[in-house]
Scaffold this active site. Sequence first.
Site: not given
Length: 485
Positions: A256-257
Site C-alpha cells: 500500500s502507499k
Amino acid sequence: MSSIRVRFAPSPTGYLHIGGLRTALYVYLFARKHSGQLVLRIEDTDRTRFVPDAEADILKGLKWSGIDYDEGPDVGGKYGPYRQSERTELYHKYAAQLVENGEAYYAFDSAEDLERMRERTGTGYNAKTRASMNNSLVLSSDEVNRLLEDPSVEHVIRLKVPENQKVTFDDVCRGTIEFATEEIDDQVLIKSDGLPTYHMANVVDDHLMEISHIIRGEDWLPSTPKHVLLYRALGWETPVLAHLPLILSPTGGKLSKRKAEKSGIHVFVSDYIDAGYEPEAVVNFLALLGWNPGTEQEIFTMSELVEAFSLDRVGTSGVQFDKNKLDWINEQVIHGLQPSDVLDRLEGTFNVEGYDRSYHERVIEILLPRAGKLMEIPGQADYFFVDPSDYDEAVVAKRWKADSAKFVRAFSEKVHAVDRWEGERLHGVMEGLTKDLEVGFGKLILPVRLAITGLGSGPGIFDVMELIGKDTTLRRLGNIIERLG
Ligand code: GLU
C-alpha cells in the site's frame, strides 16, 4: 493477424502505480510475444474518484517505459471509443437487454431501504432478500414504468444472480477457481447516475473489443465470478483469465502507499522517473517481480523479455518488492550505456559552457562505472571543469602528512617531463617514483588525488589527469603544495 487481443484497463482514479505498470508490462509482453493487439482502455466510470490529470500521467508512464499499444484513446482504433465515459449508450443497451431477458431488473430502493434490509436480514441484496424489496421483480409493470418516469425516484439495474449455483473458471496462473453464487450479491450494473459499474462496463467492453485474454492483478479476482455470471447472462464467451500475484511490501502485506512510504519505496511511476531510474531498469525489475524466466539471466532488454515471457511462468504467491534489487539492476543497465546516450539522457542537465560534447562524453566514460544513477554524474563532475576550491577536510586531516608536499612535488617534476600525455604513462611515472623513493603507492596517489579532485576517492585518477590535461594537472599539483604546505 493473430487473434490475441489484450488490454490494459486502468481507472483514472489516481496516478499510475508501480503495480499498475507491472500489469501493463505483462499485458504488453504477452501481446508482443504472440503478435497480438494491445488495447489501452480508460475505465473512467467512477466519477466520484475521478482525478483529472490521472489519464495523462498513465499515458506518460507507459510511454516512458516503452510500452506502446495498438489502440487507445490517444491513438484511436476500430473498437473505440476507448474511454468508458464515451460508451455509456452501449452499457445501457446491454443492461436493457438483460432486463428484457429476465437476467437483470430495475431496483428503486433508497439508501435507507437498503440499510434497513441489511439490518433486518444481516445479508446483502440477493436471491433471499430481493423479493422483499422495491424492484421490478416485485412491482407491477405499470408501477415500474411510473417509477422509471418519475424524475424524483432514483433507480439502478441489478444482475439477478442465480441461487445455489457454482461458478467455476480456469485461471492461467492459478488453475481452477470455484465460487458459490450465495457469496455474490445482486450486483448493480447501472448506477443511479446512469453510469455503469466497473463490472458491467468491463464485461461489455472486453466482449465488444474482442479481448481474448484478461490479464490483471489478483486484487480483481473477487470480481471475476460476477463477470463470469455476466458473460453467461449475456450469452457471451468469457475470455481467458490470468490473475497476477500481488506485490508485497518488504514488511509483508500488500504494497500500500502507506507501507511503501514507510519502507522508503515509491508507489507512483512518476516518482521513479523523478528519482532518476532508467525505464529499462524499472521494466526489467518489474518483469522479474512475479515472473520467473527459468534461467539465471537477470538483465533483459525489452525484446529479450518479449522473447522469454510466458504466463505459465508467472507465480501465484505474492512477491516482495526489493528496492536493492532495483538499484542493482539500474546500475547494470547504466553501466552498459554508451556515453553519448548517457549525455542525451541527461537532457541538458550536464552541459558546462566552454566544453564540447566529446569532453562531456569522456567525463561520463570515467564516472559512469561508479554511478548508481545517471543523475549523480553532473554533481560529481566539478573537478573536470574547475580546480578544487577546497580539499575534503577529513581526508586532509587523515592523509595529508608532513611528507605529502614533498611527494607531490616529486611527482609534479616527473610529469613535467612527460610529453605524451596519457593516463597509462602517468601511472607508470608514479610507479617508477614509488620505487625511487621507496614508498608505498598510497603515499603518492592519495595526496595527488586530493590535489586533482579535492576528494579522497573517485575514479581512476590517471584517466582524470589525462582528460584535464597537463597544464591543469601541474597547476593543481602546485596549488595543493602552496595551500597545504
Ligand atoms: N479498471 C480496473 C483497474 O483499475 C481494471 C481491472 C481489470 O483489468 O479488469 O485496474
